[in-house]
Design a protein around this motif. Structure first.
Motif, PDB file in Angstrom:
ATOM      1  N   HIS A   1       0.829  -1.218   0.000  1.00 24.39           N
ATOM      2  CA  HIS A   1       0.000   0.000   0.000  1.00 24.39           C
ATOM      3  C   HIS A   1       0.851   1.251   0.000  1.00 24.39           C
ATOM      4  O   HIS A   1       0.575   2.214   0.676  1.00 24.39           O
ATOM      5  CB  HIS A   1      -0.915   0.015   1.220  1.00 24.39           C
ATOM      6  CG  HIS A   1      -1.831  -1.156   1.278  1.00 24.39           C
ATOM      7  ND1 HIS A   1      -1.509  -2.330   1.918  1.00 24.39           N
ATOM      8  CD2 HIS A   1      -3.058  -1.345   0.747  1.00 24.39           C
ATOM      9  CE1 HIS A   1      -2.492  -3.200   1.793  1.00 24.39           C
ATOM     10  NE2 HIS A   1      -3.455  -2.626   1.077  1.00 24.39           N
ATOM     11  N   GLU A   2       1.905   1.231  -0.803  1.00 29.36           N
ATOM     12  CA  GLU A   2       2.855   2.316  -0.785  1.00 29.36           C
ATOM     13  C   GLU A   2       2.199   3.668  -1.029  1.00 29.36           C
ATOM     14  O   GLU A   2       2.482   4.657  -0.353  1.00 29.36           O
ATOM     15  CB  GLU A   2       3.945   2.060  -1.833  1.00 29.36           C
ATOM     16  CG  GLU A   2       5.182   2.920  -1.593  1.00 29.36           C
ATOM     17  CD  GLU A   2       6.093   2.928  -2.808  1.00 29.36           C
ATOM     18  OE1 GLU A   2       6.113   1.933  -3.558  1.00 29.36           O
ATOM     19  OE2 GLU A   2       6.778   3.953  -2.992  1.00 29.36           O
ATOM     20  N   ARG A   3       1.290   3.691  -2.051  1.00 29.70           N
ATOM     21  CA  ARG A   3       0.687   4.977  -2.399  1.00 29.70           C
ATOM     22  C   ARG A   3      -0.207   5.491  -1.284  1.00 29.70           C
ATOM     23  O   ARG A   3      -0.284   6.683  -1.030  1.00 29.70           O
ATOM     24  CB  ARG A   3      -0.073   4.861  -3.718  1.00 29.70           C
ATOM     25  CG  ARG A   3       0.902   4.859  -4.895  1.00 29.70           C
ATOM     26  CD  ARG A   3       0.245   4.502  -6.189  1.00 29.70           C
ATOM     27  NE  ARG A   3      -0.761   5.466  -6.590  1.00 29.70           N
ATOM     28  CZ  ARG A   3      -1.684   5.220  -7.522  1.00 29.70           C
ATOM     29  NH1 ARG A   3      -1.722   4.054  -8.104  1.00 29.70           N
ATOM     30  NH2 ARG A   3      -2.564   6.139  -7.833  1.00 29.70           N
ATOM     31  N   LEU A   4      -0.883   4.575  -0.621  1.00 29.33           N
ATOM     32  CA  LEU A   4      -1.720   4.989   0.508  1.00 29.33           C
ATOM     33  C   LEU A   4      -0.850   5.604   1.599  1.00 29.33           C
ATOM     34  O   LEU A   4      -1.179   6.653   2.155  1.00 29.33           O
ATOM     35  CB  LEU A   4      -2.474   3.770   1.069  1.00 29.33           C
ATOM     36  CG  LEU A   4      -3.316   4.062   2.312  1.00 29.33           C
ATOM     37  CD1 LEU A   4      -4.473   4.990   1.984  1.00 29.33           C
ATOM     38  CD2 LEU A   4      -3.845   2.766   2.935  1.00 29.33           C
TER      39      LEU A   4
ATOM     40  N   THR B   1       2.090   7.033   1.238  1.00 29.09           N
ATOM     41  CA  THR B   1       2.591   8.339   0.810  1.00 29.09           C
ATOM     42  C   THR B   1       1.509   9.392   1.054  1.00 29.09           C
ATOM     43  O   THR B   1       1.766  10.481   1.574  1.00 29.09           O
ATOM     44  CB  THR B   1       2.940   8.313  -0.695  1.00 29.09           C
ATOM     45  OG1 THR B   1       3.641   7.118  -0.963  1.00 29.09           O
ATOM     46  CG2 THR B   1       3.782   9.504  -1.076  1.00 29.09           C
ATOM     47  N   GLY B   2       0.286   9.030   0.670  1.00 28.29           N
ATOM     48  CA  GLY B   2      -0.833   9.961   0.853  1.00 28.29           C
ATOM     49  C   GLY B   2      -1.043  10.296   2.315  1.00 28.29           C
ATOM     50  O   GLY B   2      -1.268  11.452   2.677  1.00 28.29           O
TER      51      GLY B   2
ATOM     52  N   GLN C   1       1.533  12.654   3.592  1.00 29.52           N
ATOM     53  CA  GLN C   1       1.248  13.989   3.092  1.00 29.52           C
ATOM     54  C   GLN C   1       0.118  14.626   3.901  1.00 29.52           C
ATOM     55  O   GLN C   1       0.175  15.795   4.279  1.00 29.52           O
ATOM     56  CB  GLN C   1       0.820  13.887   1.635  1.00 29.52           C
ATOM     57  CG  GLN C   1       1.495  14.892   0.746  1.00 29.52           C
ATOM     58  CD  GLN C   1       1.326  14.493  -0.709  1.00 29.52           C
ATOM     59  OE1 GLN C   1       0.209  14.312  -1.171  1.00 29.52           O
ATOM     60  NE2 GLN C   1       2.430  14.341  -1.410  1.00 29.52           N
TER      61      GLN C   1
END
Lengths: 120, 657
Positions: free
Chosen positions: B307-310, B312-313, B316
């Motif tokens: 869930h890398e993108r999660l 990162t989000g 942020q």
């Protein structure tokens, strides 16, 4: 239709002048002192400038002097709002290039009638 | 257009006048006969001038009349025709007070009370050597009338246009007074090739048929009277029918009025917002922070690679949430000058009353602090400053004797240190008297000894009702003591410290959190519950040995920490939580202090330090004794914030009893 620039360090007077002129159908810009007024006047050509005499940073006399040096304001009516009805201040204003003056206190009707006299 | 109600501008006028008076007062306090610089006096003059102009315009006659006198005096000071004296400054300061009262009257919609300003008006007139000198005396108008009308010769100077005046406007205005017969004189008009468009060549002879005063006519020419040859004579013979006014006489010479630029909006740089709106925003951001923490916790169980993108989000989101939180908090911040600015006047008045010479030096006025904190430190600071001038700073004679400068110095400073604001009140007076404090403490039945360190002795002045003042003075020592100061500061989760050197002065340091909305807390666990202790109240935590814990007949359990017996309160018991009561030596004990009293709280475990967003329990549930508020933890659970002061008050007795 170009606008009128109202310059006064007193918020209430400026509000009163601006509100009165707007309600008479004029478009008005405001500045709290001479320095800011001069900056605005360099960006936009106003059809009339109405300014107080005593202001911080740049007073009304200096503003009139500086405006008259700008090509755009060579003939523009520059009116001073003055409480000093004594002759020296008027003389000083005239020497600086002011068109005329409006003696405080004045009411909205007097203001409108003076403005109408000049640019009506 | 007509019938504009001037009342709509009154509020602005009152606001700006109040600001103007504050500025006047501040400048006057800076003014001394030898340091009267032109710009300061000019600033004071301008403030008075604006108030006068506004008052006259908006119909506050008493204010306008009084300000006129004030302005006349200031104008002379400004022009240098009058040297400034201490008496002048005094009268000017009192004038500020009178104006405040007059404006309050006006604001309350009451009739101007002329008597309010009477005394000072007389004083001002006396300073001005009698009212005869008033510059505004107008010459009586000459009621020169002419039944038939006026014959006017108007020959503008060549440079008339350069002042923005226009003969056509003047002729039109004359026409408003009555019928006009206008004849242009073309004598000086050159050939077209030689004509300079910016020069006025024309002159006019006008016959005005109106039964008006000469002044009415002169008024029309008032703006140009120095820029023209003008003759106004009564009309004697009835002339022929007036010719219509030429519509385009001066038109040719008028500059082109074209060229409109893009409109420019003037931005005043700030807007007024109701405090509730900001508080609401602060609350919402608090919720956002909690939601963000909750998401973060939920994501903890996921595989970071999958869930890398999660992730990162989420990180942020965390950064942005922090930024929003800081930005919103910043909107509640005001410069500490809001409190400091009241002191110059107070110090001056107080020093005068006590026959002392005091110089006030402030620094860090621009340091920003939460509005709620500002409002609540103003009383404690006032108290400290009063105390310092009354008890700390000596009389000029005593100072001279001690080899010190006769003028004492009070220092008020503010600065940011970490997440705190530090406010210091320091004086160079006589300092605290160790022997006297010890004697007084013994007299009051506090257990003291000669071996106590200075720091411990200074803390004694915060004991309730403690005062070493030999005599109660008018200024301080009226039963409100340093204990109240300390209590007020602690209520803000702040800390007060004292440093003193005999003969050299004293310094009180107040350390406060930047905001009341966030608390630096220590989270502790009791069973499956988490409680928050304000970090400022925590002294230490320890695991007591069995022999340190004793049961006392009337006082319940106490724990001995470094020769002090502190009441032991089991949080589990206090909050009625389930679970078996553990022996103190098997648990953790946190020593907390408030209002100069200490207490030991028994808990199960220390969880850690964290900043928490304070939520009102009262607003969301109801008031609970011993709880000052609540917060929501990252996992969504509610944690109560312990009101250490309340618990201490219930369970303990004075520190060294």
């Amino acid at each position: 239709m170009s606008r009128i620039l109202a310059v006064d360090d007193s918020n209430s007077m400026r509000e009163m002048v601006a509100f009165t002129l707007r309600s008479a159908g004029f478009d008005v810009a405001e500045a709290p002192d001479g320095a800011e007024a001069l900056e605005l006047a360099r960006k936009e050509k106003f059809r009339l400038v109405l300014c107080d005499v005593n202001m911080p940073r740049m007073d009304g006399i200096s503003l009139v002097k500086a405006l008259r040096e700008l090509p755009d304001y060579k003939f523009t009516p520059l009116l001073m709002l003055t409480t000093e009805s004594g002759p020296e201040k008027k003389q000083e204003g005239r020497a600086a290039g002011a068109t005329g003056w409006l003696v405080k206190p004045f009411n909205p009707e007097q203001l409108i009638s003076t403005i109408n006299k000049v640019i009506g | 257009m007509s019938g504009i109600d001037l009342a709509r501008f009154h509020q602005t006028f009152f606001d700006e006048s109040a600001e103007g008076l504050d500025a006047m007062e501040a400048s006057l306090l800076k003014l001394t006969p030898d340091s009267a610089d032109a710009e300061t006096i000019n600033g004071i003059f301008r403030a008075a001038h604006s108030i006068k102009g506004g008052a006259a315009t908006f119909g506050f006659a008493a204010v306008a009349d009084f300000t006129h006198l004030l302005e006349t005096l200031l104008d002379r000071l400004r022009a240098g025709t009058r040297a400034i004296t201490p008496a002048d400054i005094d009268v000017l300061l009192r004038s500020v007070d009178v104006l405040r009262s007059l404006l309050d009257f006006a604001r309350a919609g009451r009739v101007d009370d002329a008597t309010l300003a009477e005394g000072l008006s007389a004083e001002l007139r006396a300073l001005l050597d009698g009212p005869a000198s008033a510059a505004a005396e107008k010459t009586a108008p000459r009621a020169d009338r002419s039944a038939a009308g006026w014959k006017i010769h108007f020959a503008p100077h060549a440079g008339l246009f350069a002042s923005g005046n226009d003969p056509l406007r003047i002729l039109r205005e004359l026409q408003r007074l009555g019928e006009c017969r206008v004849v242009a004189t073309l004598d000086t008009l050159p050939a077209l090739d030689d004509l300079v468009a910016e020069t006025c060549y024309l002159a006019w002879d006008i016959e005005l048929r109106a039964a008006c005063d000469r002044d009415d006519v002169a008024e029309v020419f008032a703006w140009v009277e120095d820029e023209c040859a003008l003759a106004i004579e009564p009309l004697t013979t009835a002339g022929p029918v007036p010719a219509p006014l030429p519509a385009n006489v001066a038109q040719a010479a008028l500059p082109a009025n074209a060229g409109t630029a893009a409109p420019v909006r003037v931005d005043s740089g700030s807007i007024r917002v109701a405090t509730e709106k900001i508080d609401n925003l602060v609350n919402l951001v608090g919720e956002l922070v909690i939601t963000q923490a909750m998401l973060q916790q939920l994501a903890g169980s996921l595989d970071p690679v999958q869930h890398e993108r999660l992730f990162t989000g989420l990180s942020q989101l965390e950064r942005n949430t922090r930024s929003i939180q800081e930005a919103v908090m910043a909107t509640r911040m005001l410069p500490v000058d809001f409190v400091f600015s009241r002191f110059p006047r107070m110090v001056r008045d107080l020093a005068g009353k006590l026959g002392k010479q005091v110089r006030l030096v402030t620094s860090g006025e621009q340091t920003e602090i939460d509005k709620g904190v500002i409002e609540r430190i103003s009383d404690p600071l006032t108290h400290l400053v009063r105390n310092a001038i009354d008890h700390g700073i000596e009389t000029p004679e005593a100072r001279a004797e001690a080899g010190k400068e006769t003028t004492g110095t009070m220092r008020l400073s503010a600065s940011h240190q970490g997440g705190h604001i530090v406010v210091e009140v320091a004086d160079d007076g006589r300092g605290l008297d160790r022997a006297r404090i010890l004697a007084k403490a013994a007299e009051r039945g506090l257990s003291v000894s000669e071996s106590m360190t200075d720091a411990e002795v200074w803390q004694l002045i915060f004991a309730p009702g403690f005062s070493t003042a030999a005599a109660l003075t008018d200024v301080s020592g009226r039963g409100v003591g340093m204990d109240v100061v300390k209590k007020n500061i602690e209520a803000l989760n702040g800390v007060v410290e004292v440093a003193s050197e005999t003969g050299r002065g004293m310094r009180v340091t107040i350390r406060l959190p930047l905001t009341l909305a966030i608390l630096d807390g220590m989270s502790v666990a009791v069973g499956d519950q988490v409680f928050i202790l304000p970090l400022g109240a925590v002294v230490e935590s320890l695991q007591p040995l069995p022999e340190q814990v004793k049961r006392m007949a009337q006082q319940g359990t106490v724990v001995r920490v470094r020769n002090e017996y502190l009441p032991l309160v089991d949080l589990r018991e206090w909050f009625g939580l389930p679970g078996t009561k553990a022996a103190p030596h098997e648990s953790i004990v946190v020593i907390v202090e408030a209002e100069s009293r200490k207490l030991a709280l028994q808990i199960d475990d220390l969880v850690g330090q964290q900043q928490v967003v304070i939520k009102s329990l009262e607003a969301n549930y109801r008031r609970v004794r011993g709880v000052s508020g609540a917060t929501i933890l990252g996992d969504g659970r509610v944690a109560l914030i312990v009101d250490v002061s309340a618990v201490v008050r219930l369970f303990s007795q004075p520190l060294a009893a």
